[in-house]
Scaffold this motif. Structure first.
Motif, mmCIF file in Angstrom:
data_model
loop_
_atom_site.group_PDB
_atom_site.id
_atom_site.type_symbol
_atom_site.label_atom_id
_atom_site.label_comp_id
_atom_site.label_asym_id
_atom_site.label_seq_id
_atom_site.Cartn_x
_atom_site.Cartn_y
_atom_site.Cartn_z
ATOM 1 N N ALA A 1 8.613 -1.248 -3.183
ATOM 2 C CA ALA A 1 9.945 -1.641 -2.724
ATOM 3 C C ALA A 1 10.977 -0.532 -2.932
ATOM 4 O O ALA A 1 11.805 -0.284 -2.056
ATOM 5 N N GLN A 2 10.934 0.145 -4.076
ATOM 6 C CA GLN A 2 11.958 1.132 -4.403
ATOM 7 C C GLN A 2 11.680 2.510 -3.810
ATOM 8 O O GLN A 2 12.597 3.220 -3.422
ATOM 9 N N HIS A 3 10.402 2.914 -3.761
ATOM 10 C CA HIS A 3 10.076 4.285 -3.352
ATOM 11 C C HIS A 3 9.163 4.371 -2.132
ATOM 12 O O HIS A 3 8.870 5.457 -1.648
ATOM 13 N N GLY A 4 8.651 3.243 -1.670
ATOM 14 C CA GLY A 4 7.788 3.254 -0.493
ATOM 15 C C GLY A 4 6.383 3.759 -0.757
ATOM 16 O O GLY A 4 5.632 4.037 0.172
ATOM 17 N N LEU A 5 5.990 3.872 -2.015
ATOM 18 C CA LEU A 5 4.634 4.320 -2.363
ATOM 19 C C LEU A 5 3.765 3.094 -2.631
ATOM 20 O O LEU A 5 4.088 2.275 -3.484
ATOM 21 N N GLU A 6 2.668 2.994 -1.891
ATOM 22 C CA GLU A 6 1.783 1.855 -2.067
ATOM 23 C C GLU A 6 0.589 2.268 -2.916
ATOM 24 O O GLU A 6 -0.228 3.091 -2.494
ATOM 25 N N ILE A 7 0.523 1.705 -4.119
ATOM 26 C CA ILE A 7 -0.568 2.002 -5.043
ATOM 27 C C ILE A 7 -1.188 0.678 -5.467
ATOM 28 O O ILE A 7 -0.472 -0.272 -5.804
ATOM 29 N N ASN A 8 -2.498 0.627 -5.450
ATOM 30 C CA ASN A 8 -3.212 -0.573 -5.852
ATOM 31 C C ASN A 8 -2.946 -0.850 -7.336
ATOM 32 O O ASN A 8 -2.940 0.062 -8.154
ATOM 33 N N LYS A 9 -2.734 -2.132 -7.676
ATOM 34 C CA LYS A 9 -2.430 -2.490 -9.068
ATOM 35 C C LYS A 9 -3.556 -2.122 -10.022
ATOM 36 O O LYS A 9 -3.317 -1.829 -11.189
ATOM 37 N N ALA A 10 -4.786 -2.074 -9.528
ATOM 38 C CA ALA A 10 -5.926 -1.729 -10.390
ATOM 39 C C ALA A 10 -5.909 -0.259 -10.800
ATOM 40 O O ALA A 10 -6.541 0.126 -11.774
ATOM 41 N N LYS A 11 -5.183 0.568 -10.061
ATOM 42 C CA LYS A 11 -5.139 1.994 -10.365
ATOM 43 C C LYS A 11 -4.104 2.335 -11.428
ATOM 44 O O LYS A 11 -4.094 3.437 -11.945
ATOM 45 N N ILE A 12 -3.221 1.386 -11.743
ATOM 46 C CA ILE A 12 -2.212 1.617 -12.776
ATOM 47 C C ILE A 12 -2.817 1.231 -14.122
ATOM 48 O O ILE A 12 -3.269 0.112 -14.311
ATOM 49 N N VAL A 13 -2.829 2.184 -15.053
ATOM 50 C CA VAL A 13 -3.483 1.985 -16.346
ATOM 51 C C VAL A 13 -2.436 1.652 -17.411
ATOM 52 O O VAL A 13 -1.517 2.432 -17.650
ATOM 53 N N GLN A 14 -2.584 0.484 -18.021
ATOM 54 C CA GLN A 14 -1.717 0.082 -19.130
ATOM 55 C C GLN A 14 -2.600 -0.117 -20.356
ATOM 56 O O GLN A 14 -3.503 -0.941 -20.345
ATOM 57 N N GLU A 15 -2.309 0.656 -21.426
ATOM 58 C CA GLU A 15 -3.096 0.483 -22.643
ATOM 59 C C GLU A 15 -2.809 -0.886 -23.260
ATOM 60 O O GLU A 15 -3.689 -1.556 -23.758
ATOM 61 N N GLU A 16 -1.540 -1.285 -23.227
ATOM 62 C CA GLU A 16 -1.135 -2.589 -23.749
ATOM 63 C C GLU A 16 -0.044 -3.132 -22.849
ATOM 64 O O GLU A 16 0.680 -2.381 -22.204
ATOM 65 N N PRO A 17 0.098 -4.451 -22.768
ATOM 66 C CA PRO A 17 1.120 -5.037 -21.899
ATOM 67 C C PRO A 17 2.535 -4.659 -22.356
ATOM 68 O O PRO A 17 2.793 -4.501 -23.550
ATOM 69 N N ILE A 18 3.433 -4.520 -21.396
ATOM 70 C CA ILE A 18 4.824 -4.191 -21.699
ATOM 71 C C ILE A 18 5.540 -5.504 -22.015
ATOM 72 O O ILE A 18 5.699 -6.354 -21.148
#
Length: 148
Positions: free
Chosen positions: A104-121
């Protein structure tokens, strides 16, 4: 008899590989089940062309992933969330939320599975997350969680 494998065959090789198989095994097992085709000059040439096309496609996808990684470096994702006492969020900021906000903010479409979170925010602040974009390309995205 030389054959080109059409599928992975256990103990023989991978798809697209040129192997030497015994005549009986090739004629009675591999060819009737369409696991392989005979290695004629035409089929070998077709295999080389497919391999060349696949490598070109992989190179294009890798270049695209590197371009997205460069764009991610300059992006800061602003996420607003509700919180209770002590600055603790109700729930957590998920990778799906981050992916949706990034689009929405930057127009970059990235699959949620590709974002790595060590621990939940689960609290306000600034976080740096890794994005595995494939082909051994990783990018970083800066996420700022603020109060709604």
């Amino acid at each position: 008899m030389k054959v080109i494998l059409q599928q992975d065959v256990k103990g023989q090789g991978k798809k697209g590989q040129l192997i030497e198989a015994s005549d009986g095994y090739a004629r009675n097992y591999l060819l009737p089940r369409k696991l392989a085709v005979e290695a004629t000059a035409d089929n070998v040439n077709k295999m080389k062309m497919q391999d060349k096309a696949r490598k070109a496609q992989e190179a294009a996808e890798k270049a695209e992933a590197q371009a997205v990684a460069e764009k991610l470096k300059s992006c800061t994702v602003q996420i607003k969330a509700k919180a209770g006492n002590g600055g603790r969020l109700f729930g957590a900021v998920t990778s799906k939320e981050i992916a949706d906000t990034l689009k929405a903010q930057h127009g970059l479409e990235i699959n949620k599975a590709k974002i790595v979170q060590e621990e939940p925010i689960k609290s306000f602040g600034t976080y740096t997350l890794k994005c595995k974009l494939g082909y051994e390309v990783t990018g970083t995205v800066k996420v700022v969680v603020s109060e709604e």
